[in-house]
Design a protein around this motif. Structure first.
Motif, PDB file in Angstrom:
ATOM      1  N   TYR A  15       0.844  -1.189   0.000  1.00  0.00           N
ATOM      2  CA  TYR A  15       0.000   0.000   0.000  1.00  0.00           C
ATOM      3  C   TYR A  15       0.881   1.242   0.000  1.00  0.00           C
ATOM      4  O   TYR A  15       1.874   1.299   0.720  1.00  0.00           O
ATOM      5  CB  TYR A  15      -0.887   0.046   1.255  1.00  0.00           C
ATOM      6  CG  TYR A  15      -1.924  -1.040   1.302  1.00  0.00           C
ATOM      7  CD1 TYR A  15      -3.229  -0.786   0.897  1.00  0.00           C
ATOM      8  CD2 TYR A  15      -1.613  -2.312   1.772  1.00  0.00           C
ATOM      9  CE1 TYR A  15      -4.197  -1.767   0.950  1.00  0.00           C
ATOM     10  CE2 TYR A  15      -2.572  -3.307   1.821  1.00  0.00           C
ATOM     11  CZ  TYR A  15      -3.866  -3.032   1.413  1.00  0.00           C
ATOM     12  OH  TYR A  15      -4.816  -4.011   1.465  1.00  0.00           O
ATOM     13  N   PHE A  16       0.483   2.208  -0.797  1.00  0.00           N
ATOM     14  CA  PHE A  16       1.151   3.507  -0.830  1.00  0.00           C
ATOM     15  C   PHE A  16       0.098   4.541  -0.467  1.00  0.00           C
ATOM     16  O   PHE A  16      -0.893   4.696  -1.181  1.00  0.00           O
ATOM     17  CB  PHE A  16       1.733   3.763  -2.228  1.00  0.00           C
ATOM     18  CG  PHE A  16       2.579   4.996  -2.327  1.00  0.00           C
ATOM     19  CD1 PHE A  16       3.859   5.012  -1.792  1.00  0.00           C
ATOM     20  CD2 PHE A  16       2.111   6.130  -2.943  1.00  0.00           C
ATOM     21  CE1 PHE A  16       4.659   6.133  -1.885  1.00  0.00           C
ATOM     22  CE2 PHE A  16       2.897   7.270  -3.044  1.00  0.00           C
ATOM     23  CZ  PHE A  16       4.174   7.269  -2.509  1.00  0.00           C
ATOM     24  N   HIS A  17       0.304   5.214   0.662  1.00  0.00           N
ATOM     25  CA  HIS A  17      -0.698   6.156   1.186  1.00  0.00           C
ATOM     26  C   HIS A  17      -2.075   5.491   1.257  1.00  0.00           C
ATOM     27  O   HIS A  17      -3.078   6.041   0.796  1.00  0.00           O
ATOM     28  CB  HIS A  17      -0.743   7.447   0.365  1.00  0.00           C
ATOM     29  CG  HIS A  17       0.522   8.235   0.431  1.00  0.00           C
ATOM     30  ND1 HIS A  17       1.041   8.718   1.611  1.00  0.00           N
ATOM     31  CD2 HIS A  17       1.385   8.606  -0.537  1.00  0.00           C
ATOM     32  CE1 HIS A  17       2.165   9.364   1.359  1.00  0.00           C
ATOM     33  NE2 HIS A  17       2.400   9.298   0.068  1.00  0.00           N
ATOM     34  N   HIS A  18      -2.125   4.284   1.806  1.00  0.00           N
ATOM     35  CA  HIS A  18      -3.353   3.534   2.082  1.00  0.00           C
ATOM     36  C   HIS A  18      -4.091   3.050   0.831  1.00  0.00           C
ATOM     37  O   HIS A  18      -5.239   2.643   0.907  1.00  0.00           O
ATOM     38  CB  HIS A  18      -4.303   4.340   2.977  1.00  0.00           C
ATOM     39  CG  HIS A  18      -3.624   4.894   4.190  1.00  0.00           C
ATOM     40  ND1 HIS A  18      -3.215   4.095   5.239  1.00  0.00           N
ATOM     41  CD2 HIS A  18      -3.241   6.156   4.496  1.00  0.00           C
ATOM     42  CE1 HIS A  18      -2.612   4.840   6.143  1.00  0.00           C
ATOM     43  NE2 HIS A  18      -2.611   6.096   5.720  1.00  0.00           N
ATOM     44  N   GLU A  19      -3.445   3.088  -0.336  1.00  0.00           N
ATOM     45  CA  GLU A  19      -4.050   2.590  -1.566  1.00  0.00           C
ATOM     46  C   GLU A  19      -3.232   1.399  -2.069  1.00  0.00           C
ATOM     47  O   GLU A  19      -2.004   1.447  -2.086  1.00  0.00           O
ATOM     48  CB  GLU A  19      -4.071   3.704  -2.618  1.00  0.00           C
ATOM     49  CG  GLU A  19      -4.888   3.347  -3.832  1.00  0.00           C
ATOM     50  CD  GLU A  19      -5.020   4.505  -4.822  1.00  0.00           C
ATOM     51  OE1 GLU A  19      -5.318   4.221  -5.983  1.00  0.00           O
ATOM     52  OE2 GLU A  19      -4.804   5.670  -4.429  1.00  0.00           O
TER      53      GLU A  19
END
Length: 172
Positions: A65-69
């Motif tokens: 996940y990158f910034h919760h995505e």
């Protein structure tokens, strides 16, 4: 920059399927025929196939996940889940894909480090992977991360036989 890695479960099947299709298609569609891409995507990433892979105790999937995505994923195999006979002291990185809009943020390196961590926890002496001979960007990345080419094997994209380089890294 927030980067997290989470192990996938059967409940993640739909997300894994969508992510697998998008990332594989983005990576290889420009160098392969639409017919071969369609055939491969339908056989490799159909729900039944992915459910079997998720159920295999010798395989593990992880989302990054990158910034919760959800930005990408990793699949590792040990023992008889490996796609080649490499022995009990090896761990295979079968898939490592990042969505195109999340590339260049070091996420592939995070997933590779996760694979190494798993290998060491399982007392494996080496990790290995297959990478398409025409995927120069990936080959350069793996070399930078300490992998060396040790062989090659056939990979079928639809009805087209292609060559994957076998690359390995000794851990212990």
């Amino acid at each position: 920059m927030t980067i997290n890695i989470r192990k996938c479960s059967r409940e993640d099947l739909k997300i894994l399927q969508e992510l697998s299709i998008v990332t594989f298609n983005d990576t290889f569609k420009d160098q392969n025929s639409p017919e071969n891409m369609k055939a491969y995507l339908e056989s490799a990433f159909n729900a039944k196939q992915l459910e079997q892979e998720l159920s295999n105790t010798s395989s593990q999937f992880f989302f990054v996940y990158f910034h919760h995505e959800v930005a990408g994923y990793l699949k590792v195999n040990t023992d008889d889940a490996q796609s080649e006979e490499m022995g009990d002291d090896s761990l295979e990185i079968e898939r490592i894909y990042i969505k195109s809009n999340f590339q260049r943020h070091g996420l592939g390196k995070h997933l590779l480090c996760k694979a190494i961590e798993i290998a060491l926890e399982c007392n494996k002496k080496k990790i290995w992977l297959g990478v398409w001979e025409k995927n120069e960007k990936a080959i350069a990345f793996y070399k930078k991360m300490g992998f060396v080419q040790t062989g090659a094997h056939s990979f079928y994209m639809g009805d087209e036989e292609q060559t994957d380089f076998i690359m390995a890294k000794t851990l212990i």
